[in-house]
Motif scaffolding. Structure first.
Motif, PDB file in Angstrom:
ATOM      1  N   GLU A  12       0.406  -1.194   0.016  1.00 58.35           N
ATOM      2  CA  GLU A  12       0.083  -0.206  -0.147  1.00 58.35           C
ATOM      3  C   GLU A  12       1.232   1.621   0.041  1.00 58.35           C
ATOM      4  O   GLU A  12       1.446   0.941   1.058  1.00 58.35           O
ATOM      5  N   PRO A  13       0.144   1.912  -0.873  1.00 56.79           N
ATOM      6  CA  PRO A  13       1.541   3.550  -1.469  1.00 56.79           C
ATOM      7  C   PRO A  13       0.999   4.182  -0.230  1.00 56.79           C
ATOM      8  O   PRO A  13       1.496   5.746   0.154  1.00 56.79           O
ATOM      9  N   ARG A  14      -0.286   4.103  -0.422  1.00 55.94           N
ATOM     10  CA  ARG A  14      -1.139   5.096   0.811  1.00 55.94           C
ATOM     11  C   ARG A  14      -1.036   5.373   1.902  1.00 55.94           C
ATOM     12  O   ARG A  14      -1.617   4.654   3.105  1.00 55.94           O
ATOM     13  N   LEU A  15       0.520   5.109   2.390  1.00 55.06           N
ATOM     14  CA  LEU A  15       0.672   5.162   4.022  1.00 55.06           C
ATOM     15  C   LEU A  15       0.278   6.326   4.934  1.00 55.06           C
ATOM     16  O   LEU A  15       0.515   7.366   4.442  1.00 55.06           O
ATOM     17  N   GLN A  16      -0.236   6.329   5.682  1.00 59.56           N
ATOM     18  CA  GLN A  16      -0.541   7.583   7.394  1.00 59.56           C
ATOM     19  C   GLN A  16       1.580   8.225   7.446  1.00 59.56           C
ATOM     20  O   GLN A  16       1.880   7.661   8.297  1.00 59.56           O
ATOM     21  N   ARG A  17       1.488   9.676   6.624  1.00 67.84           N
ATOM     22  CA  ARG A  17       2.697  10.091   6.703  1.00 67.84           C
ATOM     23  C   ARG A  17       2.085  11.298   7.461  1.00 67.84           C
ATOM     24  O   ARG A  17       3.583  11.933   7.570  1.00 67.84           O
ATOM     25  N   ASP A  18       1.504  11.681   9.020  1.00 64.45           N
ATOM     26  CA  ASP A  18       1.712  12.773   9.298  1.00 64.45           C
ATOM     27  C   ASP A  18       2.473  13.069  10.061  1.00 64.45           C
ATOM     28  O   ASP A  18       3.041  14.315   9.885  1.00 64.45           O
ATOM     29  N   GLU A  19       3.029  12.067  10.732  1.00 63.37           N
ATOM     30  CA  GLU A  19       4.001  12.408  11.356  1.00 63.37           C
ATOM     31  C   GLU A  19       5.729  13.107  11.113  1.00 63.37           C
ATOM     32  O   GLU A  19       5.893  13.502  11.549  1.00 63.37           O
ATOM     33  N   LEU A  36       2.592   9.598  -6.968  1.00 60.02           N
ATOM     34  CA  LEU A  36       2.184   9.868  -8.188  1.00 60.02           C
ATOM     35  C   LEU A  36       1.162   8.764  -8.106  1.00 60.02           C
ATOM     36  O   LEU A  36       1.023   7.799  -7.680  1.00 60.02           O
ATOM     37  N   ALA A  37       1.154   9.154  -9.145  1.00 60.36           N
ATOM     38  CA  ALA A  37      -0.225   8.205 -10.688  1.00 60.36           C
ATOM     39  C   ALA A  37      -0.026   7.198  -9.567  1.00 60.36           C
ATOM     40  O   ALA A  37       1.321   6.567 -10.434  1.00 60.36           O
ATOM     41  N   ASP A  54       6.779   4.796  -5.554  1.00 58.54           N
ATOM     42  CA  ASP A  54       5.222   5.451  -5.787  1.00 58.54           C
ATOM     43  C   ASP A  54       5.204   7.470  -5.616  1.00 58.54           C
ATOM     44  O   ASP A  54       3.943   7.036  -4.872  1.00 58.54           O
ATOM     45  N   GLY A  55       5.647   8.051  -4.707  1.00 58.14           N
ATOM     46  CA  GLY A  55       5.863   9.020  -4.386  1.00 58.14           C
ATOM     47  C   GLY A  55       6.688   9.434  -4.187  1.00 58.14           C
ATOM     48  O   GLY A  55       8.293   9.017  -3.828  1.00 58.14           O
TER      49      GLY A  55
END
Length: 97
Positions: A12-19, A36-37, A54-55
């Motif tokens: 999963e490339p859409r992990l929580q990266r808030d920290e 990235l798309a 992914d980004g």
């Protein structure tokens, strides 16, 4: 020094990266970042399998050690099958090296 943190791998490339984003933003070190798309929508010239990127984030930090410290906050650095590549952004004079 500017560094590119490249988010890559399977899973999963859409992990929580808030920290990471909060710490880097509060320190004034976060320049930019984007997911990235899907790589199936990419075009490679010449024809090849697209990279598993992914980004990315661009950070501007004091040194490489700080770049590594921030990259460790990204869940990609701990998630199975994912990684963060840390690459220095070269300036035309390469004065940083």
């Amino acid at each position: 020094m500017k560094f590119l943190l490249i988010l890559q791998g399977e899973g999963e490339p859409r992990l929580q990266r808030d920290e990471f984003e909060r710490v880097a933003q509060d320190a004034g070190e976060l320049v930019s970042g984007e997911l990235l798309a899907d790589r199936q929508l990419s075009v490679c010239l010449p024809a090849a399998e697209p990279n598993r990127i992914d980004g990315y984030y661009v950070i501007d930090v004091e040194n490489r050690d700080r770049a590594v410290e921030l990259a460790r906050l990204l869940p990609d650095s701990r998630a199975s099958g994912r990684s963060v590549e840390i690459r220095a952004v070269m300036h035309s004079t390469a004065a940083d090296f």
